[in-house]
Design a protein around this motif. Structure first.
Motif, PDB file in Angstrom:
ATOM      1  N   ARG A   1       0.834  -1.205   0.000  1.00  0.00           N
ATOM      2  CA  ARG A   1       0.000   0.000   0.000  1.00  0.00           C
ATOM      3  C   ARG A   1       0.871   1.258   0.000  1.00  0.00           C
ATOM      4  O   ARG A   1       0.629   2.196  -0.755  1.00  0.00           O
ATOM      5  CB  ARG A   1      -0.924  -0.019   1.209  1.00  0.00           C
TER       6      ARG A   1
ATOM      7  N   GLU B   1       1.174   4.142  -2.929  1.00  0.00           N
ATOM      8  CA  GLU B   1       0.950   5.568  -2.645  1.00  0.00           C
ATOM      9  C   GLU B   1       2.124   6.426  -3.084  1.00  0.00           C
ATOM     10  O   GLU B   1       1.934   7.553  -3.534  1.00  0.00           O
ATOM     11  CB  GLU B   1       0.706   5.788  -1.151  1.00  0.00           C
ATOM     12  N   THR B   2       3.338   5.910  -2.956  1.00  0.00           N
ATOM     13  CA  THR B   2       4.521   6.734  -3.231  1.00  0.00           C
ATOM     14  C   THR B   2       5.108   6.526  -4.624  1.00  0.00           C
ATOM     15  O   THR B   2       5.629   7.463  -5.208  1.00  0.00           O
ATOM     16  CB  THR B   2       5.621   6.463  -2.186  1.00  0.00           C
TER      17      THR B   2
ATOM     18  N   ILE C   1      -6.882   3.718  -2.290  1.00  0.00           N
ATOM     19  CA  ILE C   1      -5.977   4.870  -2.261  1.00  0.00           C
ATOM     20  C   ILE C   1      -6.588   6.034  -3.031  1.00  0.00           C
ATOM     21  O   ILE C   1      -6.564   7.184  -2.566  1.00  0.00           O
ATOM     22  CB  ILE C   1      -4.595   4.482  -2.849  1.00  0.00           C
TER      23      ILE C   1
END
Length: 191
Positions: free
Chosen positions: A98, A102-103, A132
């Motif tokens: 996760r 996200e990054t 997300i």
């Protein structure tokens, strides 16, 4: 720091104990979150419970170790030894899929998910990605808004902080840390 570097200085000892407590507190927050993000949804609750069980088992093992080696400085080093082991293994652990999504984006996160799962991960990867994306649409609340803004949010913050403070105020840590002394003072011959 608390045991070997205090040089009989009470303040250095207190600073060392604070640093140890802070590190344990951060670990007890970060490790279950990491564990939950790595676990499959079907066993996530069970792995969270296993974390708590392992904390108790670790305390029991520490008691056994200090029964064999009763030097107080060695007992004070046990949290540092556990932290050192964790620090050595952390670079080899996979990132949270996760967090990677996200990054670094969907594809990198999917690759990370394949490292911790067997079989086809496409459906789970798309589910994580959709979560997300939906979280990006939710408005962020600043600390100022949390404290000075909406009364409902302020009430929730107050309840959450009060619960944590209440848990610590029960003195359970004193009972865990000084159980042998408490039992001895209660008249139990073999604490």
């Amino acid at each position: 720091m608390a045991s070997y570097l205090s040089y009989n200085n009470q303040w250095i000892f207190f600073i060392g104990r604070f640093a140890t407590g802070f590190g344990v507190g951060v670990s007890c927050f970060a490790l279950p979150v990491y564990n939950a993000e790595i676990s499959t949804p079907s066993i996530r609750g069970a792995t969270g419970s296993l974390f708590q069980l392992n904390v108790v088992i670790g305390g029991f093992v520490a008691c056994l170790i200090t029964l064999l080696n009763q030097h107080w400085r060695f007992g004070m080093m046990l949290p540092g030894i556990a932290g050192g082991i964790l620090g050595c293994v952390m670079p080899f652990l996979p990132e949270s899929p996760r967090f990677v999504m996200e990054t670094k984006g969907f594809d990198e996160g999917r690759n990370e998910l394949e490292r911790v799962r067997s079989g086809d991960v496409t459906e789970e990867a798309h589910f994580i990605w959709s979560e997300i994306q939906s979280e990006l649409e939710v408005a962020q609340v600043s600390y100022r808004e949390l404290i000075c803004g909406n009364a409902n949010l302020r009430k929730r913050l107050f309840i959450a902080c009060t619960l944590v403070l209440g848990q610590q105020a029960t003195g359970v840590n004193a009972f865990l840390g000084y159980a042998a002394t408490i039992f001895k003072q209660c008249g139990i011959d073999s604490p």
